[in-house]
Design an enzyme around this catalytic site. Sequence first.
Site, PDB file in Angstrom:
ATOM      1  N   CYS A   1      -0.500   3.691  -6.542  1.00 31.61           N
ATOM      2  CA  CYS A   1      -1.684   3.174  -5.373  1.00 31.61           C
ATOM      3  C   CYS A   1      -1.756   1.689  -6.170  1.00 31.61           C
ATOM      4  CB  CYS A   1      -2.784   3.795  -5.645  1.00 31.61           C
ATOM      5  SG  CYS A   1      -4.358   3.158  -4.650  1.00 31.61           S
TER       6      CYS A   1
ATOM      7  N   CYS B   1       0.792  -1.065   0.160  1.00 34.08           N
ATOM      8  CA  CYS B   1      -0.198   0.031  -0.051  1.00 34.08           C
ATOM      9  C   CYS B   1       0.879   1.098   0.067  1.00 34.08           C
ATOM     10  CB  CYS B   1      -0.652  -0.028   1.263  1.00 34.08           C
ATOM     11  SG  CYS B   1      -1.784   1.368   1.394  1.00 34.08           S
TER      12      CYS B   1
HETATM   13  N1  DGL Z   1      -3.973   0.524  -1.833  1.00 31.14           N
HETATM   14  C1  DGL Z   1      -3.468   1.778  -1.409  1.00 31.14           C
HETATM   15  C2  DGL Z   1      -2.230   2.445  -2.062  1.00 31.14           C
HETATM   16  O1  DGL Z   1      -1.736   1.767  -2.711  1.00 31.14           O
HETATM   17  C3  DGL Z   1      -4.697   2.743  -0.786  1.00 31.14           C
HETATM   18  C4  DGL Z   1      -6.109   2.564  -1.270  1.00 31.14           C
HETATM   19  C5  DGL Z   1      -6.787   3.293  -0.262  1.00 31.14           C
HETATM   20  O2  DGL Z   1      -7.183   2.629   0.723  1.00 31.14           O
HETATM   21  O3  DGL Z   1      -6.971   4.608  -0.465  1.00 31.14           O
HETATM   22  O4  DGL Z   1      -2.172   3.564  -1.840  1.00 31.14           O
END
Ligand code: DGL
Length: 258
Positions: free
Chosen positions: A184, A73
């Site tokens: 993301c 993430c």
């Molecule tokens: N998948 C996450 C990232 O790489 C974040 C998505 C979220 O929960 O806003 O930032």
Amino acid sequence: MPHILVFDSGIGGTSVLGHIQSLLPNAQYSYVMDNALLPYGLQSEQTIQSRLACLINKIAGFERKVDLIVIACNTASTQALAATRKLTSIPIVGVVPAIKPAAIQSKNRHIALLATPATSNNAYTNALIAEHANGCRVDLHQSTRLVALAEQYYWQQTLDLEKLNHELEYINIDKQVDCIVLGCTHFPILSTHLAQYYGQQVELIDSGYAIAQRVKYLLKDKNGDSNDIKMPLQFFATAPNGITNKEGIASSAIDLSC
Ligand code: DGL
């Protein structure tokens, strides 16, 4: 055989998990998602840090010892990686926007970072750009709607193309940009559609494969062998979703509200 735990706010981390599984097919995997607090892109740094501190606590109680954690993430990694590493001796690999390869690849010297609001607006990302943009212009764009669309696409296998196109029009990336950093982990789930929208002249770059290589390197002495009994992927969620993941494995509950 190493046990790798992959963490994300939702299913975005599966875009990284897939790369790791291809390089380390014999490893054991747990996937933890904090879907109770999705989207992380709208959470404060303090909230994310305390969720990760809680995760570290829970991992200590896991029956299967965890050998490596991947915070799959960008939002959590850019806000809480350093603080979380201080809480455990388990090695942690973070996922941060691939600014450096994009800046190297861009012929127009003009790239865009497409990320969550929290990622595109924090000190870590600013420092990453200052260090690795290599003189390229870097436009910052943010979206939480794309996170929601990726979740919907993953779970329901349907994508509202009208909403997606509308969001991409709204994001409005400059036509001179020839490399878009998917900052993301949810966004590569939409990559086929993003590639169609932006066309062949634009490269979409994410960190997934590089992260898998890093994980493989860190676990080089623990590769296991194909004769070991392979446990199925364990799948944990902080909020009940009543659904199974793509492998058809029902999620177990995990409480990250310490
Ligand atoms: N998948 C996450 C990232 O790489 C974040 C998505 C979220 O929960 O806003 O930032």
